[in-house]
Design an enzyme around this catalytic site. Structure first.
Site, PDB file in Angstrom:
ATOM      1  N   ASP A 142     -12.261  -6.439   3.391  1.00  0.00           N
ATOM      2  CA  ASP A 142     -12.975  -5.178   3.176  1.00  0.00           C
ATOM      3  C   ASP A 142     -13.389  -4.934   1.731  1.00  0.00           C
ATOM      4  O   ASP A 142     -13.740  -3.808   1.372  1.00  0.00           O
ATOM      5  CB  ASP A 142     -12.111  -4.011   3.652  1.00  0.00           C
ATOM      6  CG  ASP A 142     -10.792  -3.897   2.890  1.00  0.00           C
ATOM      7  OD1 ASP A 142     -10.381  -4.890   2.271  1.00  0.00           O
ATOM      8  OD2 ASP A 142     -10.171  -2.823   2.931  1.00  0.00           O
ATOM      9  N   GLU A 143     -13.402  -5.984   0.912  1.00  0.00           N
ATOM     10  CA  GLU A 143     -13.613  -5.768  -0.513  1.00  0.00           C
ATOM     11  C   GLU A 143     -14.242  -7.010  -1.138  1.00  0.00           C
ATOM     12  O   GLU A 143     -13.867  -8.134  -0.814  1.00  0.00           O
ATOM     13  CB  GLU A 143     -12.257  -5.478  -1.154  1.00  0.00           C
ATOM     14  CG  GLU A 143     -12.250  -5.163  -2.603  1.00  0.00           C
ATOM     15  CD  GLU A 143     -10.833  -4.914  -3.118  1.00  0.00           C
ATOM     16  OE1 GLU A 143     -10.731  -4.489  -4.279  1.00  0.00           O
ATOM     17  OE2 GLU A 143      -9.841  -5.156  -2.390  1.00  0.00           O
TER      18      GLU A 143
ATOM     19  N   ASP B  51     -16.079  -1.601  -1.654  1.00  0.00           N
ATOM     20  CA  ASP B  51     -14.765  -1.424  -1.019  1.00  0.00           C
ATOM     21  C   ASP B  51     -14.953  -0.540   0.205  1.00  0.00           C
ATOM     22  O   ASP B  51     -15.383   0.615   0.089  1.00  0.00           O
ATOM     23  CB  ASP B  51     -13.797  -0.782  -2.015  1.00  0.00           C
ATOM     24  CG  ASP B  51     -12.342  -0.902  -1.576  1.00  0.00           C
ATOM     25  OD1 ASP B  51     -12.091  -1.511  -0.523  1.00  0.00           O
ATOM     26  OD2 ASP B  51     -11.471  -0.375  -2.294  1.00  0.00           O
TER      27      ASP B  51
END
Length: 369
Positions: free
Chosen positions: A116-117, A22
Site C-alpha cells: 500500500d505504499e 500511501d
C-alpha cells in the site's frame, strides 16, 4: 549515507520531484468497501477478540488508539465495539497490482515499500506534466475511480520529506514540501516523527537533550556519529532537509517471512513442527515465484506472555530447496527444546536474498532433524 556537497544539495533541490503514495488504512478500507455493513464502524483486520495481533485498523478504530501490531486483547479493551475481520491477502495483492499499474502510467521509476505504499520519481514523468503535485492529484483521482479507495500523497524534492508530507494531511490528503520549506519544516519536527527513528532511538535522543529537528541540526556530525554510529550521518543531513537517496526501481526485497498466531498455545515439539510446515511452504512459494534464494534462516518464537525470541542460522550457499529450508527451521527449534513456556506464535523467514539461476541451485547440506 554519503554526505553531499553544497552543489549537489542545490542540484537535488532544483531538479528532483518525488512523490510518496500511501493508501489510507488499506486493508481495513478494502474490507469496508466490500462490506457496506462495516462502513463507519471501528474495524480491525487480523487477530480475533481473544488472540493474535491487529494487522490494520480503520480510522474509526484509530480514534480509540487501536494500531497495527497491537495485541487483539489490548485493541478490544480500548475499543469494546471493535469488529475483527479475517485478512484477505490475495484481494489486497490484486488491488495493489491495480494501483501499481496506475503508477506505471506516469513513471517507470517506482520503488514499492509494501502493498500500500511506494515512492515515485516523476522528475521526467511520462505525460510531461510540469508540476509533481498535479501528477500526484491525477494518480490519486484514478486510484479512487478504479478501486474506490483513498490514497494520500506527499510531494517533495527527496524521499525523506515526501514521506513526511504524505503523513501531514492524512487521510485522503496531499501536501507539498518545497525546497524553500524543507529545512524549516524539519526543524520543528519531534525526533520521534522522523521516518527511521523508532521509540528506542527517540528515547536516546531525548536522553541527550535532543527533542526536535533543530536540536539535531545543532549537533556536529562527529557528535552524531559517535552516539549513533553509521546512522549519525543520516540524521545530520535529514535534519537539514537533505536526503540524496534515489528512488530505486525494482527494489530488491531483502527478506521474506511468514508467521502465525495459534488459537491455542503450543507445548509439544511435534505440534510446533506441524505448524511450521505451512509457514515454510509460504516462504518457499515466494522464492519459487521470484527466483530468489537466501542464506539466513530465522525462527521467531513468541510465548504466551508475548516474550519473543529469534534464532538464526546462516549457511555458505543459498538454501536450495523447500526441504532444506524446513530442516534448517526445525533444527533451530529443536536446539531450543524444551522451551520454558507455551508458544502462541511461530514465524520463519529467509534473508540475504539474491536471484539465483536455476542451474546454480543444488543442495548444499543434509541436516538431521
Amino acid at each position: 549515507m554519503r554526505a553531499p556537497d553544497s552543489d549537489q544539495i542545490a542540484a537535488q533541490a532544483a531538479t528532483r520531484k518525488i512523490i510518496h503514495i500511501d493508501m489510507d488504512a488499506f486493508y481495513a478500507s478494502v474490507e469496508q468497501r466490500d462490506n457496506p455493513d462495516l462502513r463507519g464502524k471501528p474495524v480491525a483486520v487480523g487477530g480475533s477478540a481473544q488472540r493474535g495481533v491487529v494487522a490494520a485498523a480503520s480510522y474509526e478504530a484509530r480514534k480509540f488508539g487501536v494500531r497495527s501490531a497491537m495485541p487483539s486483547v489490548t485493541a478490544r479493551r480500548q475499543c469494546p465495539d471493535l469488529i475483527f475481520v479475517k485478512p484477505r491477502f490475495e484481494v489486497y495483492k490484486s488491488i495493489s497490482r491495480q494501483i501499481r499499474d496506475i503508477f506505471a502510467e506516469h513513471t517507470p521509476i517506482i520503488e514499492p515499500l509494501s502493498l500500500d505504499e511506494a515512492y515515485l520519481d516523476v522528475t521526467e514523468n511520462l505525460h510531461g506534466i510540469p508540476l509533481a503535485r498535479d501528477v500526484a492529484l491525477r494518480i490519486r483521482e484514478k486510484i479512487k475511480a478504479e478501486t474506490g479507495l483513498n490514497a494520500s500523497a506527499g510531494v517533495s524534492y527527496n524521499k525523506f520529506l515526501a514521506k513526511l508530507a504524505s503523513d501531514h494531511r492524512k487521510p485522503n490528503g496531499q501536501y507539498v514540501i518545497s525546497p524553500e520549506m524543507g529545512p524549516a519544516f524539519v526543524e520543528a519536527l519531534a525526533v520521534g516523527k522522523f521516518h527511521g527513528i523508532g521509540p528506542a532511538t527517540s528515547a536516546k535522543f531525548n536522553a541527550l537533550g535532543i527533542f526536535t529537528g533543530l536540536d539535531i541540526r545543532n549537533q556536529s556530525l562527529e557528535f552524531l556519529q559517535h552516539n549513533f554510529g553509521k546512522s549519525g550521518a543520516y540524521y545530520y543531513w535529514i535534519s537539514r532537509g537533505v536526503d540524496d537517496r534515489p528512488v530505486r526501481a525494482n527494489r530488491i526485497r531483502k527478506s521474506v517471512g511468514a508467521e502465525n498466531t495459534f488459537s491455542s498455545d503450543l507445548i509439544e515439539f511435534e505440534g510446533m513442527v506441524a505448524e511450521l510446515q505451512p509457514l515454510v511452504d509460504k516462504v518457499w512459494r515466494h522464492c519459487e515465484a521470484t527466483g530468489s534464494r537466501g542464506r539466513t534462516v530465522t525462527l521467531k518464537v513468541k510465548f504466551f506472555d508475548f516474550e519473543t525470541i529469534m534464532r538464526s542460522r546462516s549457511v555458505a550457499a543459498p538454501v536450495a530447496g523447500r526441504d532444506d529450508l524446513e530442516r534448517l527451521a526445525v533444527s533451530l527449534l529443536q536446539a531450543e527444546m524444551p522451551l520454558p513456556k507455551s508458544v502462541r506464535l511461530l514465524g520463519v523467514s529467509l534473508s540475504t536474498l539474491t536471484t539465483v539461476a536455476s542451474d546454480e541451485v543444488a543442495s548444499q547440506f543434509d541436516l538431521p532433524i
